[in-house]
Design a protein around this motif. Sequence first.
Motif, short mmCIF file in Angstrom:
data_model
loop_
_atom_site.label_atom_id
_atom_site.label_comp_id
_atom_site.label_asym_id
_atom_site.label_seq_id
_atom_site.Cartn_x
_atom_site.Cartn_y
_atom_site.Cartn_z
N LEU A 3 -0.20 -6.50 0.15
CA LEU A 3 0.36 -5.45 0.32
C LEU A 3 -0.03 -4.53 -0.61
O LEU A 3 -0.30 -3.39 -0.75
N ASP A 63 -3.08 -1.47 0.02
CA ASP A 63 -2.13 -0.52 0.31
C ASP A 63 -2.98 0.65 1.37
O ASP A 63 -2.15 0.96 2.62
N ILE A 101 -3.76 -0.59 4.68
CA ILE A 101 -2.72 -0.90 5.86
C ILE A 101 -2.23 0.47 6.14
O ILE A 101 -1.85 0.53 7.50
N LYS A 102 -2.28 1.30 5.33
CA LYS A 102 -1.54 2.62 5.60
C LYS A 102 -2.50 3.14 6.64
O LYS A 102 -2.06 3.71 7.80
N TRP A 128 3.25 -0.06 10.36
CA TRP A 128 4.75 0.29 9.79
C TRP A 128 4.90 -0.41 8.46
O TRP A 128 5.57 -1.62 8.29
N ARG A 129 4.55 0.03 7.25
CA ARG A 129 4.84 -0.64 6.03
C ARG A 129 6.19 -0.88 5.67
O ARG A 129 7.25 -0.09 6.20
#
Lengths: 198, 247, 529
Positions: free
Chosen positions: C223, C227, C230-231, C236-237
């Motif tokens: 994560l 980051d 993933i975004k 949906w973090r």
Amino acid sequence: MKWKMKEIVLTVILAVACGVIYLGWSTLWIPISALVGPMGAHFMFGIWVIASPITACIIRKPGAAFISETAAAAVELLTGSHFGLSALMVGVFQGIGAEIAFALFRYKRYHVSVLMLSGALAACGSMAYNLLANGFSYYTAEVLVSTLVIQVISGILLGGLLAKVVVGSLVKTGVLDQYEIMKERRKQGHADEYVSGL
Amino acid sequence: MKGNHSWLSSLNPACKLFAHLLVMFMLMAISDFRETLAIWLLAVAIGISIGGWRISYLLKRLLPYFGFFVMIFWMMAAFGKGEETIWSWAWFHVTKESVSHGLTISLRMLGFVTYGLLFTSTTDLTSFIMSLIHQCRLSPKWAYGLLAGFRFIPLFQSELSQMKAAHKIRGYKQKNSWKAFARYSLPLFTQGIRKSERIAIAMEARGFTGSRDRTYYQTTKLAGKDFVYFIGLMVVVFGVWMAGFVL
Amino acid sequence: MQTNMYLGCNHLSVRFYQHRKKIVDDITLSIHPGEKLLILGPSGCGKSTLISALSGIIPEFLDAEVTGEVVRRERAGVMFQDPDSQFCMLHVDEEIAFSLENRRIPRGKMDEMISDVMDKAGLNIDKRTSIESLSGGMKQRLALACILALDPEVLFFDEPTAQLDPQGRIEIFELLKNLSRQTGQTMVFVEHVLDGCIEWMDRVILLNKDGRMIGSGKPEEVLREFDAEIKEAGIWRPKLFPVKWNDVVENHDHPVSAELTRFIETRSEEHRFVGGNPMIRVEDATIGYGKKAIVQDLNLTIHKGEWISIVGKNGSGKSTFLKSLARLESLRKGKIYFLEKELSKWPDVELYEKAGFVFQNPELQFIADMVFEEIAFGGRQRNWTEEQIQEKTHQLLREFGLEAHRDAHPFTLSLGQKRRLSVATMLLFDQDVLLLDEPTFGQDEKTAKELIKKLKERQAQGTTIIMVTHDMNLVDQCSDKVLLLKNGKAAYYGTPYSLFMNEVLLEDSSLVPPLHYKLVHARKELSLV
């Protein structure tokens, strides 16, 4: 040829979808025929035989045409068609008619002309049933012949040709990628048939 | 399709269906409207006595068909041929023969609907499919495939009515019948195909091979009462039919 | 290749025959017994394909070109995302028995095994319940029971909560977490919502859109390091992880705590927009079919330019009420006024030039064979000039980012694009009111946010927006007022702030408020202790 599970479920679900649509079509048919007489309403006939060419064209196996039309008719019967058993029996005869078209080409050709032939033969099957069973013997010979002609034309257009149009749209959406219809296209080396993304 | 705890719903589904199909065959062979009426009334009587039908249920389910009854009667009566003209106007032509013929056909329609309803309202879909496996030797592959597919009847029906609502908002009216068919069928078919593929995979991923080599949670058997119902129904219907020849 | 590998793959690549590109590209992965693995990636990156290959669905039941080696376990169970298309029977017990029948378990042992797996899956219902009547969350529990009945060594989960509302999602994750503790079973997940599952994963791997593995490691490491990726992937973090909730509550100086506190202050002070003239007035409305009333005695006024959210449990009558505002459900009692004229007196054509309705399944409302024609449809029907149609349609295509797809068949679009198209078709006449039924349901974070941005722009231009939703963050951020329905009756109608501050109401309707409100409630509880 052995049926795969996904082909069986597909056949049944397409038949169910057709059955649901047939039922709507049947309720539409009665008011129209009460108004213009059964003759005019025969132009609507073709829709009732569309399950066979659609399924056969996608799955390309012996029996697909017959089973799908019969199952669609059974769904119509079970969901409360006013045609009752006739719906099922006509379905069986139409299914046999449609199946013959594909058998004639040894289940190898699924060109639009074969689909149209299946629509026409399904119309003949339906007529055969009516001659065997129903009030058709009550009508005159001219009426019979013209009914057959109208139904065959309707079967060719609303059954065969429309099936081709529907399957064409389905192919574009990419949902048929895992079925025989697309496999054969790939085998024939349509490199341009690739779907991007999805 | 669900059972309803009546005596009729305790019968073997395949046997019951076969009996009703035979009655429908006989209905097709009968061309006298009085006999047809009697056989239809028999179905109503069976429904009320051993089928667990209430009068209100009967009316609710059959009422829509009375509209069809009138229309089919009219269609057969007004476009038939015959000698004794009763009334004619424009292209409508009503004769004595066509009236009697119209009555037979429309009562036959009611008979079909009622015998069909007698089956569907008293039969559990699962035990029906099971009896197709056990009594009719249907392969499990097809039987379970049918079950998986039939679950979608209500879904498709609700999607069809949602589509009608959506089209109403957009002001779409089907001017052309084949276009309307393509419009309604495409969403149903694409959804159906996607779902059918997922279901088939889910079934196979759970070890379903479709062979007969499996155990069964539910089994159906033929019992004495199945023969009682079958033979009883056949005797009465056949009797009504033959009575027409004698009288 | 390690000969003692438990489960995994070595240089695995998968290509579906109709695609030129590999969907999974050269992935090497070894999963240990008892490990909980989470696979992340943007939609279409081959996450599901990877799971299918590991579980044996590919190539056995799905045709694809596979290269590389795969080590599988003989008994594997897979749970899929669509709750409606993994069952083939009608009742709960039959469905579980289907798994047992396939294993050729004798009939005598079945009853006991069925109640056993029902217990494990938290299915506390009558076993003769019909599957159709179950909620999405209960259906997924049943799906779990069915795969547990296979006595699997490994469990695979292919976005098991994608089609559930937040409450259902929390319950399913909680259940799986407890199950994993009790049995120590190996579990492999694909998910795009991380709250509730990432906390108890052992390892996370991240795929990119080309199906290659770009990251692998402990959840907090991945994560932190990835980051941005993933975004970009639209995942949906997690709202908190790796931060622990208790720390936030107890420690007032915690950075997250400070941020939430600041946030709630802006909320309470925020002056919510008060709309213009009444747009819709509902008086004593009762809606329903047959004898059953689904919505009862509703009274409310919606003003021009407002954003109204309708919330409540499944079956509380949200969708029915929304439909009644577009005259898709008929009133049994009471009146609805639309622009001060009774709704029932509006002619269809005029009404739907002023009110648009976006259905949950966009496919059902498509009419044309081309995206352009889909939007232009209403104009053609009203005999607009070609110039007018071109101008307006192009404007909407631009606005909703669909220009590149103007000639595509609507059915070939991605889910997010389909949803945007369905909104665009409802704005051809610059409709005054837009009614939306769960517009962000099942979408990834990125596409959901894009859609909401468009709607906000429209609201700024004066469009009234009324939507049914389960997403409480969305309710908090966007809506001027919330209508909370409970058993068909209005339990609350007012600002989101007062709703989320009202603990009794929240508990009563099992609503989970956004974190900043949760913090206020948790602090209050703490000070009481």
